[in-house]
Structure formats: C-alpha cells, structure tokens
Design a protein around this motif. Structure first.
Motif, PDB file in Angstrom:
ATOM      1  N   TYR A 155     -23.769 -50.585 -14.925  1.00  0.00           N
ATOM      2  CA  TYR A 155     -25.221 -50.649 -15.082  1.00  0.00           C
ATOM      3  C   TYR A 155     -25.509 -51.368 -16.388  1.00  0.00           C
ATOM      4  N   VAL A 156     -26.500 -52.252 -16.366  1.00  0.00           N
ATOM      5  CA  VAL A 156     -26.932 -52.952 -17.574  1.00  0.00           C
ATOM      6  C   VAL A 156     -28.275 -52.351 -17.983  1.00  0.00           C
ATOM      7  N   ILE A 157     -28.307 -51.708 -19.149  1.00  0.00           N
ATOM      8  CA  ILE A 157     -29.477 -50.958 -19.607  1.00  0.00           C
ATOM      9  C   ILE A 157     -30.240 -51.764 -20.654  1.00  0.00           C
ATOM     10  N   ASN A 158     -31.575 -51.824 -20.474  1.00  0.00           N
ATOM     11  CA  ASN A 158     -32.445 -52.487 -21.442  1.00  0.00           C
ATOM     12  C   ASN A 158     -33.674 -51.616 -21.697  1.00  0.00           C
ATOM     13  N   GLY A 159     -34.007 -51.469 -22.974  1.00  0.00           N
ATOM     14  CA  GLY A 159     -35.188 -50.688 -23.325  1.00  0.00           C
ATOM     15  C   GLY A 159     -35.003 -50.002 -24.662  1.00  0.00           C
ATOM     16  N   SER A 160     -35.963 -49.146 -25.006  1.00  0.00           N
ATOM     17  CA  SER A 160     -35.886 -48.401 -26.259  1.00  0.00           C
ATOM     18  C   SER A 160     -36.361 -46.980 -26.025  1.00  0.00           C
ATOM     19  N   LYS A 161     -35.839 -46.070 -26.835  1.00  0.00           N
ATOM     20  CA  LYS A 161     -36.188 -44.652 -26.744  1.00  0.00           C
ATOM     21  C   LYS A 161     -36.646 -44.148 -28.107  1.00  0.00           C
ATOM     22  N   VAL A 226     -26.986 -53.278 -22.563  1.00  0.00           N
ATOM     23  CA  VAL A 226     -25.899 -52.310 -22.737  1.00  0.00           C
ATOM     24  C   VAL A 226     -25.243 -52.051 -21.385  1.00  0.00           C
ATOM     25  N   ARG A 227     -23.943 -52.241 -21.327  1.00  0.00           N
ATOM     26  CA  ARG A 227     -23.209 -52.055 -20.075  1.00  0.00           C
ATOM     27  C   ARG A 227     -22.433 -50.740 -20.105  1.00  0.00           C
ATOM     28  N   VAL A 228     -22.675 -49.920 -19.087  1.00  0.00           N
ATOM     29  CA  VAL A 228     -21.925 -48.669 -18.947  1.00  0.00           C
ATOM     30  C   VAL A 228     -21.383 -48.607 -17.524  1.00  0.00           C
ATOM     31  N   PRO A 229     -20.283 -47.897 -17.313  1.00  0.00           N
ATOM     32  CA  PRO A 229     -19.722 -47.800 -15.960  1.00  0.00           C
ATOM     33  C   PRO A 229     -20.724 -47.208 -14.975  1.00  0.00           C
ATOM     34  N   ALA A 230     -20.739 -47.732 -13.774  1.00  0.00           N
ATOM     35  CA  ALA A 230     -21.621 -47.197 -12.737  1.00  0.00           C
ATOM     36  C   ALA A 230     -21.293 -45.741 -12.440  1.00  0.00           C
ATOM     37  N   ALA A 231     -20.051 -45.354 -12.702  1.00  0.00           N
ATOM     38  CA  ALA A 231     -19.626 -43.976 -12.472  1.00  0.00           C
ATOM     39  C   ALA A 231     -20.316 -42.992 -13.419  1.00  0.00           C
ATOM     40  N   ASN A 232     -21.011 -43.500 -14.447  1.00  0.00           N
ATOM     41  CA  ASN A 232     -21.706 -42.631 -15.395  1.00  0.00           C
ATOM     42  C   ASN A 232     -23.076 -42.188 -14.905  1.00  0.00           C
ATOM     43  N   LEU A 233     -23.462 -42.628 -13.723  1.00  0.00           N
ATOM     44  CA  LEU A 233     -24.705 -42.155 -13.118  1.00  0.00           C
ATOM     45  C   LEU A 233     -24.568 -40.678 -12.782  1.00  0.00           C
ATOM     46  N   LEU A 234     -25.528 -39.852 -13.222  1.00  0.00           N
ATOM     47  CA  LEU A 234     -25.471 -38.426 -12.914  1.00  0.00           C
ATOM     48  C   LEU A 234     -25.992 -38.161 -11.503  1.00  0.00           C
ATOM     49  N   GLY A 235     -25.256 -37.371 -10.772  1.00  0.00           N
ATOM     50  CA  GLY A 235     -25.671 -36.998  -9.430  1.00  0.00           C
ATOM     51  C   GLY A 235     -25.160 -37.909  -8.348  1.00  0.00           C
ATOM     52  N   GLY A 236     -24.592 -39.055  -8.719  1.00  0.00           N
ATOM     53  CA  GLY A 236     -23.971 -39.944  -7.746  1.00  0.00           C
ATOM     54  C   GLY A 236     -24.908 -40.837  -6.977  1.00  0.00           C
ATOM     55  N   GLU A 237     -26.233 -40.621  -7.071  1.00  0.00           N
ATOM     56  CA  GLU A 237     -27.189 -41.448  -6.337  1.00  0.00           C
ATOM     57  C   GLU A 237     -28.372 -41.785  -7.236  1.00  0.00           C
ATOM     58  N   GLU A 238     -28.913 -42.970  -7.059  1.00  0.00           N
ATOM     59  CA  GLU A 238     -30.105 -43.366  -7.790  1.00  0.00           C
ATOM     60  C   GLU A 238     -31.335 -42.667  -7.205  1.00  0.00           C
TER      61      GLU A 238
END
Length: 387
Positions: A155-161, A226-238
């Motif tokens: 997943y490629v993440i863009n934004g601010s918190k 920011v690139r993180v593994p797709a496996a880091n998605l919580l719950g397994g589904e979007e």
C-alpha cells in the motif's frame, strides 16, 4: 491513589486480591521510576525512550492482553489500575494509547501479526500510536483525506495526521486511511499498520505546544508515498476500517473515564490536605463554611463518578458496555473532572495558578479530556440518537 477512602470506605466490586497486589507493584514502580523524572519529561515534551522498556519489565504495558501474546493475561481492571496509579501520582505516560493499539491488533490482526507485534509492544521495545485525526478531520473521522493505494503487494500511503500521542517514539502506527476515494462517507476506509523504523517517506513533525499534557509526547505525522506491505492491512479486507474504529471506541472511552475519576479523586485529596494547612484571617481554610461546602460538592461528585465508572467497568467485563453508555461515561465523567478540578484550583487561591502546584497542572491537563476520543458534543449526539 485509588478510590476516595474518607468517611465510610467504598470498595469497587471489581477489586480482588490480584488487583490489589498488582496495584502495590505498579505504585512502587511509578513512585520510584516515573515521578522523579516528571519535571524533565515536562521540559522535553515527552518521556525518555528508556521509560518504555522499563514499564514493560514492570508489567505496566498490555496488562489486559493474553499472556500467549506477551501481555499480562489480565482484564480491563488491570489496565484501570495502571491508569489510576499513573494519574494518582500526576504522571503522564502514553500507555493508554499504546494499549488501544494493542487491542486493535488483538481484535483484527492475523495470528502472524499478533505474534509479531504484541510481544514487542508488551516489552516496550515497540511503542504504539494511532494516527486518525487530521488537520481537517477530528471527531468526524468520515472526513479523513489520507489515502492508501494498492500497488502490487504494497500500500502506498499519502496524507498527514494531527495530534498523534506517542508520535515521536512510535515504532508502530495504526493509520486510518481511505482505500477507495470514490466511496462516500465512512465507506472505503481501512486501518493499516506501519512499522516506522527506516520507513521511507515517513516523517514526524515537531512536538506540539499544548495548553497542558506537557509530559506526553504529541506530534503530527506525515506520509509521503510511504510503502507498507499489503499484509499490514488489519482485518484482511478493505472497507471495514470505520466499523473497526467504532467497535473499539467503548474501550477507549472507558479508559478516559478511568482517568477522569482518578483525577477528580486526586484533586479532592490534595485540596483537602491544602485547606487543612493553609491559613487565612487567623484560621485554616477548612474552617470556612464555603471551603467545606465546595469540597463537599467535589467529594460527592467524585464518589458518584466512581460508582458510575464501576458500573461501566462491570458492563465491559460482561461484554455489555454499549456505545451509548460508553458515551455517557465519557461525557459526564470528563465534565465532572473539569468541574471538580476547577473548584479545587479556586480553593488554592493564587497558588492554584502556579504550575509548581499539582492542581494547576491538573487543571491544564484536564481540559483535553472533553475533546479527544470524540468531543463531548459528539457524545451528546450519540446519546441523543438513542432516545
């Protein structure tokens, strides 16, 4: 500090011998290790990095996570004990947020995720943070703009918190994102976990200059491709992120309620001690009727708060703490906290405005309780919708 014990003693129904033993252990650690360092933590806007593994060794981190994942194997009452002892000693430490992250992992993580991350969090080797609020989206999480785009196995993440507690020390951040920007409202949201060490495009902002909570690490976070593994998605589904957040809010709000009651009780205790010693017009402040009446109201409110909190803890332990009751607890108990602390500050007179006095710091620290985890106006909406 625990519940008020002046007059007829009150004992929370959830207190058992193991909680009492645990409380003694936590209290000794906090008094010996954390209290002496508070002034430095206040100056540097957060705890020392080594405070986390020290807290892990002492069992303060994840006391209500199963032992098979490195936690203490207890329940919410053990988490409540930790929070009460920290607040009772005037210590700011982000283990509450750390624990919330752990419960997201426990509830939605795969077995591999839980076994990989939770033991490290319990040891304090990995500090957890939640990145949900944004510059233009606070209590209204449906309005978040941070995106996560699936590219192959990443997943490629863009934004601010904004307003991220533990942001500077966090090695593990649970990020609320939109994976489907075309989906309206809460649809298309997801929770993705990012391990921050050496993470390209991940950046921490400067510590935020807050009214209070100066000893707690808070900063903005930025995600630029920011690139993180797709496996880091919580719950397994979007698409399930918003529902996941809603399901965990009673736990978060109950923790805030614990902090509120512990703070109100501490305010009453230290103010009672103050008015017994402080003299005015030739007599102790406690001898003035107004002082006694004000403290009588404060003590009564704190006791009512304690009983309501214990009721909510009992419901949570039974798996029956609903969203509305949790909202009531967050609303009333944080309002109560601010009322009690404000009255107690007034009884300190000019000294109450001096930050060297605990009541002044408590007053400044308390104000945010009515804002985060959903503002108290949102709590009224939740309660109102149930009518």
């Amino acid at each position: 500090m625990g519940p008020l014990t002046m007059g007829a003693p009150y004992q929370s129904a959830w207190m058992r011998e193991d909680q009492r033993i645990f409380r003694d252990s936590v209290r000794r650690f906090v008094e010996n290790e954390f209290v002496p360092r508070q002034a430095r933590w206040q100056r540097q806007n957060g705890p020392d990095p080594e405070a986390w593994p020290a807290a892990g060794r002492a069992g303060l981190l994840l006391p209500d996570i199963p032992a098979e994942y490195g936690g203490g194997g207890g329940d919410f009452t053990h988490q409540a004990v930790v929070r009460e002892e920290l607040l009772g000693a005037g210590v700011q430490f982000g283990c509450g947020v750390h624990g919330i992250v752990a419960h997201y992992l426990l509830a939605y993580g795969s077995e591999a995720q839980k076994r990989h991350w939770l033991p490290a969090m319990a040891r304090g080797d990995l500090v957890g943070a939640i990145a949900m609020s944004e510059p233009a989206a606070g209590s209204d999480l449906q309005g978040i703009a941070t995106t996560a785009r699936r590219v192959g196995d990443e997943y490629v993440i863009n934004g601010s918190k904004a307003f991220v507690t533990n942001g500077r020390h966090a090695g593990l951040v649970c990020v609320a994102v939109k994976t489907d920007t075309a989906a309206p409202g809460s649809r298309g949201m997801a929770l993705i976990v990012a391990e921050t060490t050496g993470l390209t495009g991940y950046r921490r902002g400067r510590p935020l200059e807050k009214i209070g909570m100066h000893g707690q690490d808070t900063c903005p976070l930025y995600f630029d491709d920011v690139r993180v593994p797709a496996a880091n998605l919580l719950g397994g589904e979007e698409g399930h992120g918003f529902a996941q957040m809603l399901a965990q809010l009673p736990y978060e709000r109950l923790g805030i309620a614990v902090d509120a009651v512990a703070t109100a009780e501490r305010a009453v205790a230290i103010t009672t001690h103050y008015v017994l010693e402080r003299m005015a017009f030739g007599k102790a402040l406690i001898e003035f009727q107004n002082t006694r009446f004000e403290l009588a109201e404060c003590r009564t409110e704190a006791m009512i708060g304690r009983v309501f909190l214990d009721y909510c803890i009992g419901r949570f332990l039974a798996g029956r703490l609903d969203d509305v009751t949790a909202a009531m607890a967050k609303l009333w108990l944080t309002d109560c906290q601010c009322r009690v602390v404000d009255k107690c500050l007034q009884l300190h007179g000019g000294y109450g405005y001096m930050t060297e006095y605990p009541i002044a710091r408590m007053w400044a620290d308390s104000r945010v309780q009515r804002i985060y985890a959903g503002s108290n106006e949102i709590m009224k909406e939740i309660i109102g919708w149930s009518l």
